[in-house]
Structures are given as structure tokens and as C-alpha cells.
Design a protein around this motif. Structure first.
Motif, PDB file in Angstrom:
ATOM      1  N   LEU A 266      -2.747   4.576  -5.912  1.00 14.24           N
ATOM      2  CA  LEU A 266      -3.996   4.744  -5.178  1.00 14.24           C
ATOM      3  C   LEU A 266      -4.493   6.174  -5.305  1.00 14.24           C
ATOM      4  N   ALA A 267      -3.540   7.113  -5.215  1.00 10.81           N
ATOM      5  CA  ALA A 267      -3.913   8.512  -5.323  1.00 10.81           C
ATOM      6  C   ALA A 267      -4.491   8.803  -6.713  1.00 10.81           C
ATOM      7  N   LEU A 268      -3.919   8.163  -7.712  1.00 13.74           N
ATOM      8  CA  LEU A 268      -4.416   8.353  -9.071  1.00 13.74           C
ATOM      9  C   LEU A 268      -5.853   7.837  -9.180  1.00 13.74           C
ATOM     10  N   LEU A 269      -6.082   6.648  -8.556  1.00 15.04           N
ATOM     11  CA  LEU A 269      -7.443   6.104  -8.533  1.00 15.04           C
ATOM     12  C   LEU A 269      -8.405   7.106  -7.916  1.00 15.04           C
ATOM     13  N   ARG A 270      -7.952   7.718  -6.790  1.00 15.05           N
ATOM     14  CA  ARG A 270      -8.807   8.689  -6.106  1.00 15.05           C
ATOM     15  C   ARG A 270      -9.006   9.906  -6.999  1.00 15.05           C
ATOM     16  N   CYS A 271      -7.942  10.311  -7.732  1.00 12.97           N
ATOM     17  CA  CYS A 271      -8.037  11.455  -8.644  1.00 12.97           C
ATOM     18  C   CYS A 271      -9.127  11.227  -9.686  1.00 12.97           C
ATOM     19  N   VAL A 272      -9.157  10.000 -10.231  1.00  6.60           N
ATOM     20  CA  VAL A 272     -10.113   9.771 -11.303  1.00  6.60           C
ATOM     21  C   VAL A 272     -11.487   9.385 -10.762  1.00  6.60           C
ATOM     22  N   GLY A 273     -11.652   9.464  -9.450  1.00 14.33           N
ATOM     23  CA  GLY A 273     -13.009   9.385  -8.929  1.00 14.33           C
ATOM     24  C   GLY A 273     -13.349   8.188  -8.075  1.00 14.33           C
ATOM     25  N   ALA A 274     -12.370   7.356  -7.687  1.00 17.92           N
ATOM     26  CA  ALA A 274     -12.684   6.238  -6.798  1.00 17.92           C
ATOM     27  C   ALA A 274     -12.949   6.771  -5.395  1.00 17.92           C
ATOM     28  N   THR A 275     -14.002   6.237  -4.758  1.00 19.48           N
ATOM     29  CA  THR A 275     -14.282   6.670  -3.394  1.00 19.48           C
ATOM     30  C   THR A 275     -13.359   5.920  -2.441  1.00 19.48           C
ATOM     31  N   ARG A 276     -13.299   6.395  -1.196  1.00 20.57           N
ATOM     32  CA  ARG A 276     -12.520   5.701  -0.174  1.00 20.57           C
ATOM     33  C   ARG A 276     -12.992   4.256  -0.029  1.00 20.57           C
ATOM     34  N   ARG A 277     -14.308   4.107  -0.030  1.00 14.71           N
ATOM     35  CA  ARG A 277     -14.897   2.769   0.079  1.00 14.71           C
ATOM     36  C   ARG A 277     -14.383   1.849  -1.006  1.00 14.71           C
TER      37      ARG A 277
ATOM     38  N   VAL B 131       0.842  -1.194   0.000  1.00 15.76           N
ATOM     39  CA  VAL B 131       0.000   0.000   0.000  1.00 15.76           C
ATOM     40  C   VAL B 131       0.878   1.245   0.000  1.00 15.76           C
ATOM     41  N   ALA B 132       1.941   1.214   0.798  1.00 12.34           N
ATOM     42  CA  ALA B 132       2.837   2.366   0.853  1.00 12.34           C
ATOM     43  C   ALA B 132       3.486   2.594  -0.510  1.00 12.34           C
ATOM     44  N   GLN B 133       3.875   1.483  -1.155  1.00 16.49           N
ATOM     45  CA  GLN B 133       4.541   1.626  -2.450  1.00 16.49           C
ATOM     46  C   GLN B 133       3.583   2.099  -3.524  1.00 16.49           C
ATOM     47  N   ARG B 134       2.311   1.757  -3.316  1.00 18.40           N
ATOM     48  CA  ARG B 134       1.356   2.082  -4.372  1.00 18.40           C
ATOM     49  C   ARG B 134       0.615   3.376  -4.111  1.00 18.40           C
ATOM     50  N   ALA B 135       1.155   4.152  -3.171  1.00 20.89           N
ATOM     51  CA  ALA B 135       0.477   5.395  -2.802  1.00 20.89           C
ATOM     52  C   ALA B 135       0.113   6.199  -4.039  1.00 20.89           C
ATOM     53  N   ARG B 136       1.039   6.254  -4.978  1.00 22.96           N
ATOM     54  CA  ARG B 136       0.801   7.088  -6.141  1.00 22.96           C
ATOM     55  C   ARG B 136      -0.347   6.519  -6.998  1.00 22.96           C
TER      56      ARG B 136
ATOM     57  N   GLN C 288       6.567  10.448  -3.169  1.00 22.66           N
ATOM     58  CA  GLN C 288       7.738   9.633  -3.439  1.00 22.66           C
ATOM     59  C   GLN C 288       7.399   8.214  -3.041  1.00 22.66           C
ATOM     60  N   LEU C 289       8.175   7.289  -3.552  1.00 17.92           N
ATOM     61  CA  LEU C 289       7.921   5.892  -3.222  1.00 17.92           C
ATOM     62  C   LEU C 289       8.126   5.670  -1.735  1.00 17.92           C
ATOM     63  N   GLY C 290       7.311   4.696  -1.223  1.00 16.47           N
ATOM     64  CA  GLY C 290       7.250   4.408   0.210  1.00 16.47           C
ATOM     65  C   GLY C 290       8.478   4.715   1.036  1.00 16.47           C
ATOM     66  N   GLU C 291       9.534   3.951   0.841  1.00 16.56           N
ATOM     67  CA  GLU C 291      10.586   3.997   1.837  1.00 16.56           C
ATOM     68  C   GLU C 291      11.591   5.110   1.601  1.00 16.56           C
ATOM     69  N   THR C 292      11.451   5.821   0.469  1.00 17.53           N
ATOM     70  CA  THR C 292      12.428   6.859   0.229  1.00 17.53           C
ATOM     71  C   THR C 292      12.291   7.968   1.263  1.00 17.53           C
ATOM     72  N   ARG C 293      11.107   8.031   1.859  1.00 10.31           N
ATOM     73  CA  ARG C 293      10.989   8.931   2.997  1.00 10.31           C
ATOM     74  C   ARG C 293      11.399   8.144   4.230  1.00 10.31           C
ATOM     75  N   VAL C 294      12.108   8.782   5.124  1.00  9.49           N
ATOM     76  CA  VAL C 294      12.385   8.118   6.394  1.00  9.49           C
ATOM     77  C   VAL C 294      11.152   8.342   7.256  1.00  9.49           C
ATOM     78  N   THR C 295      10.538   7.241   7.694  1.00 13.28           N
ATOM     79  CA  THR C 295       9.231   7.374   8.326  1.00 13.28           C
ATOM     80  C   THR C 295       9.339   7.998   9.711  1.00 13.28           C
ATOM     81  N   ARG C 296       8.205   8.483  10.141  1.00 16.45           N
ATOM     82  CA  ARG C 296       8.173   9.129  11.451  1.00 16.45           C
ATOM     83  C   ARG C 296       8.326   8.092  12.551  1.00 16.45           C
ATOM     84  N   LYS C 297       8.622   8.586  13.698  1.00 16.00           N
ATOM     85  CA  LYS C 297       8.816   7.694  14.851  1.00 16.00           C
ATOM     86  C   LYS C 297       7.472   7.098  15.281  1.00 16.00           C
ATOM     87  N   ALA C 298       7.551   6.014  16.060  1.00 17.67           N
ATOM     88  CA  ALA C 298       6.341   5.357  16.526  1.00 17.67           C
ATOM     89  C   ALA C 298       5.508   6.315  17.374  1.00 17.67           C
TER      90      ALA C 298
END
Lengths: 264, 856
Positions: B303-314, B296-301, B403-413
Motif C-alpha cells: 500500500l505504501a508503495l502505491l502511495r509512493c507512486v502517486g495513489a491518493t488516499r481515496r 491490510v496490515a500485511q500489505r502495508a508495504r 516490517q510485516l504486520g505481526e512481526t511487530r508486537v502491537t500496541r495495547k488496546a
């Protein structure tokens, strides 16, 4: 000046030709048969020591491919590349890697730094990989010129685009390479930060004796260089010394009048 | 959206492959266990059911049906032997057979007792009515006269017996008796005998040789036209079968009872296996969840594109779940088929471990498919819920910038996580500590287990917080050894603490359990050794077969040997004290303080003389007595009672000390039939081990039923069996550990995909291919070692708590931490991590720098 630079470059058997980088009849083909694309179609070009050269050309002209082949990131299909007198096309992957580590500095358009390392660790990475440390005086000088003193412990995520690019410049210079390759180093920067980076590259050439080869499609950036070479369809299409915006634009128009007119 | 989900699965086939293997293995283990359990149950039933063949009615003694030689032969009740003739005389009875099963040690041709799996042979009665027989004769005929014997085929082959040979059997009175071998029968698929040697006699001889007081069962065949119910009624009316608590079955009831016996024999075992299978399945669920999270993290872009073209959260949520469902269904179905193969592997493994659980044929129940595939679906879809929720949180604008998932250093727990984790860990430790303080061992164990589980969950929740600092510490050594590559690896392993924690948690589960078992078995070994040294410091023991004793003249012979110092006969049996049945022991007074040194609470063991008794401390309370008071003792077969004065009490030492210790004279008075079962010996000082051993061996040489054990033998036996148990547990957990390692490979593969550009940058800056590979291997190694280390710390802690609990309850138990073994686990973990990285590292190194660096 060049006497000073030589002392920096220990181990460099710098070419008697006076070229830091020299490519002869360079050919790079992608694919094969009917679908083969000649990205470089016999390029011969030399980059003098202590010279700041820009490579320009429209999209798809082969300028990035040229840089990759010159820097040993990609292997040419035919022809020869020499850096500091060493023939790159005869080297295996490991030797090429070691050569990049010691003799070449890189500045990319974006994603220049490892997100897990601090600015300082990023700057030292190539030397670290080679098991070396920079002389203190040189370190202080580079960090001072680039004004990075206060940012060394920061990670890339905590730096602005301009700061990141300055870190990349520091890394490229720290090992005193034979040549620095910069691939659109200002492409992702606002004009002020871009100007700073260009000023630094100029200074590193004119005051520190560095050799810089920069790929760009930005006329302003190209004009910061001492010389601009032009590439189109994989062929050298011009060589302008002491470029000005007018001379560069004219040359570009000559290569691809339609595209330049369209404002590319 | 369904189409999108399917297209996603197809597009990410390679990425899903490794995670699907984990599901496949987890589900396969569950399916394999179910299939295996059903198969052994069927095998047992097939064997048992032979006894019900042609039987219309059966009579068994009080306590019911005994089907197997595995069952306890001690205190066995039987059907009055006189009943058989009475049954045979009933008008509706076509035939009746008395069935007998009892000890019948057989000597091989060199005169040694034949032992299989440590057991001597059993003897059975062969029926005269072949229709009521349940043996398959492979050659010869059934023994029909005194002096004739039949033998099972495996023993006949192993010990080179052929028809016509003489076979010596030691009868109940310890006398060797020679028989003529007339028949050989096959018991190879028969689960009634635990791989023992079986010999058959005619019915009267069987009774005599085994020393049985009567029959284990009378099987009756009715004349045609007589109903089973009617026959049972007639049997019940027989006076000779009345009132002694005999149990009656119709043939149909007997079959049902045998089926339930088969279930009884196998269900506990099935549950035991299933626990491990479910652990493996849970571990695979952890791996899958992690995979979905990363995807899911890798596919953020995307997923976002899906949302752009009109997919609902559901729709995004649903699409992710559908993906999980299809993936789960495919992997689980494959897992079920893998389970069929695995069930055969289980059978092989358990037989190698010495558990005799062979299966004749595989029983593949539709319910096994239903349960295992259902569980697989539940786990995969369940694992996808949280990642699917995360998917719905992707904002449409990320399509342009992310950016792709892990290229960001994630926030702390998050603070909430830290809070909950700490709370759980501390609460778990508190509960566990309370459990350790409990005097009641079984309740303490339950409380401790609960505490351990809560602590474990707490630590897993804290994983992301623990991961970074631990990785930094662990990375120090490789950093020294490999320099910058290892330092890069350390930074990479620590960059996404959540992902690393989730990946290593799977490994931690398996290693925690293995470590716990390791510490506990090592402690048992140490405690047993200590206990022998402190409390039972014998040099040798001469031991009789179960239900037999060391003959008096042998004891006398041993006592007379000059090579031996202290020789004391030990007795062991059941007596009744103040109305309650207790295990009682007695030892020659010479053994006090020399061969037994119990931890005394009050008095001294040498206070035990005729007319007195020493009790376990806890018995004082349960028998409502105290030092100085008297108790009434009666023997197992009635007889005159004794009044004994309580003079001492001792702690239950965990091994050896019976509830009650009385003098030898009193023991013989209460149970005159029972001789000593053990003679403990201390060698005379100054005599070499070889000399004392030779002397003892010579003294017992003519009695094939006696075994001589030295302390070293005893320790070896104990170590062997404990090691075997540990090996079995480890093998059972092996699959869970394997799944966890695949999880590491999986995470690393996905991370490598994310970091394509980063790897290219490193290569451009001068990292060689070998260094890149080494970097990824060190990264995987650090993950594996993190998982193993956490597991060792927790498993060691739980093991310590368990040993402490037992020590508190029994007074004996010393903690032994097998450091070398645990270090081996860490090293094995490191190596496994490196192996897990081989494929992802090769893939990363293959990438050409120029193309990767320009990829957006």
C-alpha cells in the motif's frame, strides 16, 4: 585453554582431527537440468576448534549457502559435513534439529530474536527447548561480559540494534555449542556496536575457547578473525591466516578484480 | 485502481479462500432458510389448496377456516348439520359436501391404539361427489356406506392392513366399532395431517364416530353458469345458516384464505430459522472483517508503495472496497448455490428432530437470491470499511521500512475502547439486573435481553483487554504439559490481542447462545424434577387421550387395588368465574397434601370443599376478589351458577396448578359431561415398583386409550423432548460455530504467513517440525478455548438471569449448571482449535529453514 573448553562441552566427541566443523567435497545445486545452478561446487574446508574464521566472497559466491549447509539449515546435494565428528548429511530433519539445538549457536544479520519473548527468554530459548538450564556461573559470566544485566526483562522492540545483537550473542554462547555460526552479524549495526560484537566474538574464542565461523563481506569484520577463507562461484578461492585489511583486499581483488574495484 | 484491486484478489487467492468459505456458509444459511421456508410454504399451500378444488363456495363456522388436524380440536365450533340438506336443495347448487375432521383412534391388529408422533388418529368424511373429493385413492373405493372405512396408505403398510380387513375404531363414546376396509388413500405429501393416521368414512358415520356436532365446512359446487358471488349470496340467505356467526367464502376467497393459512403455518417457523441464519451471517462478517484487517496490515508495504507512486488516499480506500465488493459478490453467489443444498439439509435435520416439515419440491424464488446475495455483499463491503480506512493511513515512507504486520508486537488496546467497553458492559449488567427485578415476566424478559445484548457488545469491545491475561492463564496448563513450545504458543496467542479478540469473538457468539440454552434447559429439567418432588409427588399417572376421560369404573378399580396407597382422580376444564373464562382443576380430597402441594399464599389447599374455591394469587387481583369474598361460577355449557367462597390462594407453580381449584363435586356440577383426565397414584409403602406398576397395568389393560406414566417415564419424556430442543438449537448454531472455527484457521494461516521468518529462526534454534506444529496447534487451541470460555461465562450468566427471572415470576425454578456438559464444550472447543490448526501448521512446518531465514 582447550582443556577448560572440553569440560564445558559435555557429550561432545570432539573430532580427533582437531576440526570443530569439517566439510568435504560439498556440492549444492539449485534447480535441475539446463537451469541448474551450482551454488557450491565441491568445497572442502575445515574449521579448527577454538578458531575464529571468517568466510568472505562477493555476492552470489555461495558463502551463505556454505554456512547453511555447514549449520544443518540446508541439506547439501553431495559431499559431507561433520560437526564435532557427527556426519550431518546422514541425519534426518529431527536429528538435525536436535543437533542445532545442542551443538550450534546462531547469530544472524537481523531478525535474530523472537519479538514475543524477553531478552532473557530469548537467550534461554535453545536450552529451554532441550529442557536444560545453564549453570549459574556460566550465565553470570556471559551476561556480565555482554553487559546485558539491565536489559534481561526487555523485549526486542525495546532494545537498540547493538543490544539485540548482544542478546543474540549471549543466546549463541549459552549452550556452549561446538560452533557458533554468525551470518553478517555486524551488517545492520553502526560501526561502534559492530566493533563491540566483533570484540565479543574474539574474546569468546580466545578466552572461552569457542569456535566461531562468521560469514561477512566487510573487510574490517573479517580482520577481527584469526583466519579468512575466500569463496567465489561456489569454489574455495583462498585461505588467509592472521588477516589484515591489505591481505584481505588483495585476496578479494584476485577473485573478482572488477567488482572490488567498483567498490563492492 | 480497479485493476490493482483485481490483481490483489488474484494474487491472494489462497489467503482469501478460507474467508470466502465463511461468507459462503453465512450467505448459504440465509439462502437455504429462505428457500426452505418458501418450499414448505408451497407444500402446505399445495396440500391445503386441494380443499378448494372445484369449490365455488364454502361455509365455515364462526372462527373461520380450520384446515389442519394440527389445529386445536377443543372448543371447536361447527356448521349446523341441518344446513347441508338445505344447501343441497338450492337450485343453483350442483353438489355440496359436509367436511368433518375429528378424533378417531384406530386399533392395530394387536389391539393397541395406533399413535404417530404421540397422536392418535383422525377421522374424515369422504364426499359422495368425487369432484369435491381431496384424497387420492390408491386402491379400492371410497367408503359410501355405514360399516365401510378407508385408511391412509402409510398406516395400512406399517400396520399390515389390506383391503377387506376389519379395522377397529374407538368411537366418541369410547366404544370399539369394527369397519370393513374398502379403500386406501395416499396422504404422504399432505400437510393437513401431521403424519397422523387418517381414516375415512361416509359423512354420517364420520359425524357419529368423531362425535362432531356438525361440519367443519360445507363445500359447494355450483351448476354451470352460476357465479361464485351469486352462490354465496344465496347461501347467506338461507335461514338455517343465518345468525350463528357462520363465515362464507367464494371459491376464490377460499384459495386466498388457504394461501394465507399456509403462510401463517410457516412464517413463524421461517423467522425462527432466519434468526439463526442471520447469526451465522454476522459471525461470518466478523471473520471477514478480521481477514481484511490482517490483509491490510500485511500489505502495508504494498500500500505504501502505491502511495509512493502517486495513489491518493481515496484511491487506496476505493481499491480496498472494490476488492471487498468483488470478493463478496463471488462468495455470496457461491453461497446462494450452496444454500440450495443447505435447504435440503435443513429439511433432513428438522425431520430428524421430529418436526414434520417435509418439502415436496424446492421453491427457488428470485427474491431469495436477491436477499441472500444482497446481504452477503452488504456484510463483506461493510466489513471492509474500517480496514480500508486503516489502509489509507499507511504512510508512503513505510514502503521502505515497514516490517510485516505481526512481526511487530502491537500496541495495547486504546483507552477509548476500554472506556466504551466498560461503560457498555456495566450499563448492560445494570439494565439486565433491572429486568430481573421486574415482576412482569414478558417485560422483564425484554429488558433482560436488551441488557444481555449490551453487556455482550461491551465484553466484545473489551475483548483485546481481556484476551492477553486470559490467554496467559489458559496457557498455564499446556505450558506445564508441553513446556517451551506451549509457552511460545501462549506468547504468540497473546501477542496481538486485537486480532485474537476479533477472531475469538465469532466463536464467543455461538458458544454464548449454546451455553445459555444449555443452562436454561438443564434448569427446566431440574425445576420440573423439583416441582414434581415438592408439589406433585405422584408415583404413577393414568392419563386419558385428549378430549376423553378415564372411565369411572376404572377409577374405582384403581382405588380398590391393595398395591396402591393414595389414588386421586383429577379433573381439568374451563369454567367462567365472575364472567371471565378460567382453567379450573379439581382433585379428589384424598390427594390434598399427598398428591398436590401447591405453594400456598393464604389458607390451605384442603380448605377447598364444596362451596369454596382456591385461586392463583394473581387471580385475586384480576378477578377483583379477596379471601373470604365470593365469586360466581358457571359451567362451560351454561347451566345453573354456583356461588363459591374464596378460601385460599397459591402461587403459580410454573407447571400444573390451574388458575382455579374447586372441589370435585362442584366441578361435576358445573360440567357433568367432563370426567377425570388423569388419575394420580401413590404406591402403598412396602410394595415394590414392579408390583405396583403391574397392578395398575392390569387394571387398565382392557382400555387401549389409557396411558400409564411413572414419574420416571414423565421425567424421561421431559428430558427427551428438552434434549431434542437443545440439540436442534445447537445444530442451528452449529453453522455459526463452524464459521467461527474456520475464522480461527484463517487467522492462524495468515499469521503463519507473516511469521515465516520467525518460524525459520525457531527451527534454526532447535525447534523440531513436530514442535513447530504443536506450537501452532496450542496457539489455535488457546484461541478456541478463550472464545469458548468467554461464551460459557456470558451464556451462563445470561442463563442464570433468565432462570432467576422465571423463578421470581413463578416461584419455581432452580438454577442448574451442567458443569460436565460445559466442560465438554471447552474440551470440544480445544479439540476444534487443534483441528483448525492442522492445515496452517503443516504448511508452516513444510517451509525449509534456509530459504525462509534469508527471505526479507
Amino acid at each position: 585453554m582447550s582443556a577448560i573448553t572440553r569440560t564445558f562441552r559435555e557429550g561432545s566427541e570432539s573430532a580427533s582431527s582437531g576440526y570443530a566443523v569439517l566439510a568435504r567435497d560439498l556440492v549444492k545445486t539449485y534447480g535441475s537440468g539446463a537451469t541448474a545452478v551450482r551454488a557450491l561446487d565441491g568445497v572442502t574446508v575445515g574449521f579448527g576448534q577454538g578458531e575464529f574464521t571468517a568466510i568472505m566472497g562477493p555476492s552470489g559466491s555461495g558463502k551463505s549457502t556454505l554456512m547453511h549447509c555447514l549449520a544443518g539449515l540446508d541439506t547439501a546435494t553431495a559431499g559431507s559435513v561433520q560437526i564435532g565428528g557427527v556426519e550431518l548429511t546422514k541425519l534426518n530433519d529431527k536429528a538435525l534439529t536436535l543437533l542445532r539445538r545442542r551443538r550450534i549457536g546462531f547469530i544472524f544479520q537481523s531478525f535474530n530474536l523472537l519479538p514475543t519473548l524477553t531478552a532473557e527468554q530469548n537467550i534461554l530459548l535453545p536450552l529451554d527447548l532441550a529442557g536444560l538450564k545453564p549453570p549459574k556461573q556460566w550465565w553470570d559470566q556471559v551476561i556480565g561480559v555482554l553487559d546485558l544485566g539491565g536489559r534481561l526483562k526487555h523485549r526486542p522492540g525495546e532494545l537498540s540494534g547493538g543490544q539485540q545483537q548482544r542478546v543474540a550473542c549471549a543466546r549463541a554462547l549459552m549452550s556452549r555449542p561446538e560452533v557458533v555460526f554468525a551470518d553478517e552479524p555486524t551488517g545492520n549495526l553502526d560501526s561502534r556496536s559492530g566493533a563491540e560484537v566483533l570484540a565479543f566474538l574474539r574474546m569468546s574464542v580466545h578466552e572461552l575457547g569457542q569456535t566461531v565461523v562468521m560469514v561477512t563481506h566487510d573487510t574490517t569484520a573479517a580482520c577481527a578473525a584469526d583466519r579468512v577463507v575466500f569463496l567465489a562461484d561456489g569454489i574455495m578461492r583462498g585461505d588467509v591466516a592472521s588477516p589484515t585489511p591489505d591481505s584481505v583486499t588483495a585476496q578479494l581483488r584476485m577473485i573478482r578484480p572488477d567488482r572490488v574495484a567498483a567498490g563492492e | 485502481m480497479f485493476k490493482t484491486a483485481l490483481a490483489n484478489l488474484r494474487a491472494h487467492k489462497a489467503r482469501m479462500l478460507l474467508s470466502s468459505i465463511t461468507v459462503l456458509l453465512g450467505v448459504g444459511f440465509v439462502a437455504g432458510t429462505l428457500i426452505f421456508t418458501a418450499s414448505i410454504k408451497e407444500s402446505f399451500f399445495d396440500s391445503f389448496a386441494r380443499q378448494a378444488k372445484n369449490v365455488d363456495a364454502a361455509v365455515t363456522p364462526a372462527g373461520g377456516l380450520q384446515v389442519s388436524s394440527i389445529e386445536n380440536q377443543q372448543d371447536k365450533k361447527t356448521v349446523n348439520p341441518a344446513a347441508l340438506d338445505a344447501v343441497r336443495n338450492l337450485p343453483d347448487v350442483a353438489s355440496a359436501e359436509g367436511r368433518v375432521l375429528g378424533p378417531a383412534p384406530v386399533l392395530d391388529k394387536t389391539g393397541k391404539v395406533v399413535k404417530e408422533n404421540g397422536n392418535t388418529g383422525v377421522g374424515v368424511a369422504f364426499p359422495t361427489d368425487a369432484k369435491l373429493g381431496y384424497f387420492d385413492l390408491s386402491s379400492g373405493h371410497a367408503p359410501t356406506a355405514t360399516g365401510e372405512i378407508a385408511m391412509d396408505q402409510a398406516t395400512a403398510e406399517d400396520r399390515h392392513f389390506a383391503l377387506g380387513d376389519a379395522v377397529t375404531v374407538i368411537d366418541h363414546g369410547d366404544q370399539p366399532e369394527s369397519f370393513h376396509l374398502v379403500g386406501i388413500f395416499d396422504t404422504s405429501t399432505d400437510k393437513t395431517y401431521a403424519g397422523e393416521t387418517v381414516v375415512g368414512f361416509d359423512t354420517p358415520t364420520a359425524l357419529r364416530v368423531t362425535g362432531s356436532a356438525g361440519y367443519d365446512q360445507i363445500a359447494v359446487r355450483a351448476k354451470s353458469g352460476v357465479s361464485q358471488d351469486h352462490l354465496v349470496t344465496e347461501l347467506k340467505d338461507l335461514p338455517v345458516l343465518d345468525g350463528s356467526g357462520d363465515t362464507f367464502y367464494t371459491g376464490a376467497q377460499l384459495t386466498t384464505e388457504l394461501a394465507s393459512k399456509a403462510t401463517g403455518y410457516t412464517s413463524g417457523f421461517g423467522t425462527f430459522l432466519l434468526v439463526f441464519a442471520i447469526i451465522a451471517a454476522l459471525v461470518s462478517a466478523l471473520v471477514i472483517q478480521n481477514t481484511f484487517q490482517i490483509l491490510v496490515a500485511q500489505r502495508a508495504r504494498e500500500l505504501a508503495l502505491l502511495r509512493c507512486v502517486g495513489a491518493t488516499r481515496r484511491q487506496v480506500f476505493g481499491s480496498t472496497l472494490i476488492e471487498a465488493f468483488v470478493f463478496g459478490a463471488l462468495a455470496s453467489a457461491a453461497g446462494f448455490f450452496a444454500g440450495i443444498g443447505l435447504s435440503m439439509g435443513l429439511s433432513a435435520l428438522l425431520n430428524a428432530a421430529g418436526l414434520n416439515m417435509p418439502t415436496d419440491h424446492l421453491v427457488i424464488d428470485p427474491s431469495a437470491a436477491l436477499y441472500s446475495i444482497g446481504l452477503g455483499l452488504l456484510l463483506t463491503v461493510g466489513s471492509a470499511v474500517l480496514p480500508a480506512r486503516a489502509a489509507t493511513r499507511v504512510a508512503p515512507v513505510q514502503a521502505l521500512s515497514a516490517q510485516l504486520g505481526e512481526t511487530r508486537v502491537t500496541r495495547k488496546a486504546g483507552r477509548v475502547r476500554v472506556g466504551i467497553g466498560l461503560l457498555l458492559a456495566l450499563a448492560g449488567i445494570a439494565v439486565g439486573y433491572a429486568g430481573m427485578q421486574t415482576q412482569d415476566r414478558s417485560r422483564g424478559f425484554m429488558v433482560l435481553t436488551l441488557g444481555a445484548m449490551v453487556t455482550f457488545i461491551g465484553v466484545l469491545a473489551l475483548g483485546p483487554v481481556i484476551a492477553s491475561p486470559v490467554i496467559r492463564v489458559l496457557g498455564w496448563l499446556p505450558g506445564k504439559a508441553f513446556g517451551p513450545t506451549a509457552r511460545l504458543a501462549t506468547a504468540n496467542a497473546g501477542r496481538n490481542p486485537r486480532r485474537v479478540a476479533a477472531t475469538t469473538a465469532a466463536l464467543t457468539i455461538g458458544i454464548t447462545l449454546v451455553t445459555m440454552f444449555t443452562v436454561v434447559t438443564a434448569s427446566i429439567k431440574a425445576s420440573a424434577t423439583d416441582s414434581i418432588k415438592e408439589h406433585f409427588p405422584f408415583d404413577y399417572q393414568v392419563v386419558s387421550e385428549p378430549d376423553r376421560s378415564v372411565p369411572a369404573d376404572t377409577v374405582a378399580k384403581l382405588k380398590a387395588l391393595p398395591e396402591l396407597g393414595t389414588v386421586a382422580a383429577e379433573y381439568d376444564g374451563k369454567i367462567t368465574l365472575n364472567g371471565s373464562s378460567e382453567r379450573a382443576g379439581a382433585i379428589d380430597a384424598a390427594g390434598y397434601h399427598t398428591l398436590i402441594n401447591p405453594i400456598m399464599k393464604q389458607g390451605s389447599i384442603s380448605d377447598v370443599v364444596p362451596g369454596t374455591v382456591a385461586l392463583q394469587d394473581s387471580q385475586l387481583t384480576s378477578l377483583h376478589t379477596a379471601i373470604g369474598q365470593t365469586v360466581t361460577a358457571t359451567g362451560p355449557n351454561g347451566g345453573p351458577a354456583l356461588t363459591l367462597k374464596v378460601v385460599a390462594s397459591y402461587q403459580d407453580s410454573g407447571i400444573g396448578m390451574p388458575e382455579t381449584t374447586i372441589s370435585v363435586a362442584d366441578f361435576q356440577h358445573l360440567d357433568p359431561s367432563q370426567g377425570p383426565d388423569t388419575v394420580s397414584v401413590l404406591a402403598e409403602s412396602g410394595v415394590t415398583l414392579a408390583a405396583s406398576r403391574a397392578a395398575i397395568e392390569a387394571a387398565v389393560a382392557d382400555d387401549p386409550l389409557l396411558t400409564v406414566n411413572s414419574v420416571a417415564d414423565y421425567k424421561n419424556q421431559l428430558n427427551t423432548s428438552l434434549n431434542q430442543i437443545l440439540a436442534m438449537f445447537t445444530a442451528m448454531l452449529g453453522l455459526a460455530i463452524l464459521i467461527a472455527l474456520i475464522g480461527i484457521a484463517n487467522t492462524l494461516s495468515l499469521s503463519v504467513l507473516e511469521r515465516t521468518r520467525e518460524s525459520a529462526l525457531l527451527r534454526a534454534l532447535g525447534l523440531t517440525r513436530a514442535q513447530l506444529r504443536r506450537m501452532l496447534m496450542v496457539e489455535a487451541m488457546l484461541m478456541a478455548v478463550l472464545g469458548v470460555s468467554l461464551g460459557i461465562v456470558m451464556g451462563g450468566g445470561f442463563g442464570w438471569a433468565l432462570v432467576h427471572l422465571v423463578a421470581k415470576a413463578t416461584g419455581v425454578g432452580s438454577l442448574a449448571i451442567p458443569y460436565a456438559q460445559l466442560l465438554i464444550y471447552v474440551l470440544a472447543g480445544a479439540l476444534a482449535g487443534v483441528l483448525a490448526a492442522v492445515v496452517p501448521a503443516r504448511r508452516a512446518a513444510r517451509q525449509t529453514v534456509a530459504t525462509a531465514i534469508t527471505e526479507a
